[in-house]
Design an enzyme around this catalytic site. Structure first.
Site, short mmCIF file in Angstrom:
data_model
loop_
_atom_site.label_atom_id
_atom_site.label_comp_id
_atom_site.label_asym_id
_atom_site.label_seq_id
_atom_site.Cartn_x
_atom_site.Cartn_y
_atom_site.Cartn_z
CB VAL A 19 -1.02 -0.26 1.13
CG1 VAL A 19 -2.05 -1.05 1.23
CG2 VAL A 19 -0.52 0.12 2.74
CB SER A 20 0.49 4.78 -1.79
OG SER A 20 0.29 3.70 -2.76
CB THR A 21 -0.16 6.26 3.04
OG1 THR A 21 -1.64 5.85 3.55
CG2 THR A 21 -0.15 6.81 1.67
#
Length: 192
Positions: A19-21
């Protein structure tokens, strides 16, 4: 499983989730990979635009011929066609297969390899169109006298944050919580 003489070599099925964050949750991807039956899962919380992703690098380092990588979707591996194609070329050179559950791609077949290339190109096209629209929207807003970006941080808040930092009594995290000044803004002003 390959047999060489009396020694058997097991091919592994690895899962990769990203996931990005930090605020996003990996649970859905992890559940899908576990349901698929992977042997080991590598996961991280990091943007896909960075090529240097520690867990992906560990996974790539461990791969051997005949292994398989399973991802929830191609977007978990990379955000650009170029990045995805480079990874695919690396996997091909190592004799590694790729399975993407969302796109139903299995590169053990020639059809899967073709689909991978086409879907990667379409995904890149979609990102490029979004970026073009964003640039056009910002240009239009500027033409009307509006600016984009985050609002500037109040000078008094920055002075207070710097004073707290220089006191040596507070951590950067505590300073950002007390003042509302972002960590990157604090560091920018410390360098000045």
């Amino acid at each position: 499983m390959l047999l060489w003489g009396c020694v058997s070599v097991k091919n592994f099925v690895f899962g990769y989730a990203r996931v990005s964050t930090e605020q996003q949750c990996l649970d859905r991807q992890l559940d899908m990979l576990e349901k698929y039956g992977v042997d080991k899962i590598y996961n991280e919380k990091m943007t896909g635009t960075k090529r240097n992703r520690p867990e992906l690098d560990k996974l790539i380092e461990r791969l051997t011929e005949g292994d398989t990588i399973v991802v929830e979707s191609l977007s978990r591996l990379g955000r650009s066609t170029k990045d995805l194609i480079q990874l695919m070329e690396l996997f091909n050179s190592k004799g590694v297969n790729l399975i993407s559950l969302k796109e139903s791609i299995d590169t053990t077949s020639s059809t899967g390899k073709l689909l991978f290339t086409l879907i990667s190109a379409l995904a890149q096209f979609e990102r490029d169109v979004i970026a073009d629209r964003t640039r056009e929207g910002l240009a239009s807003a500027r033409a009307r006298g509006r600016k984009g970006g985050r609002p500037a941080t109040d000078g008094e808040k920055i002075r207070r944050a710097l004073k707290l930092y220089n006191s040596g009594e507070y951590s950067v995290r505590e300073i950002t919580e007390l003042t509302g000044v972002r960590k990157s803004t604090l560091y920018k002003h410390l360098r000045k």
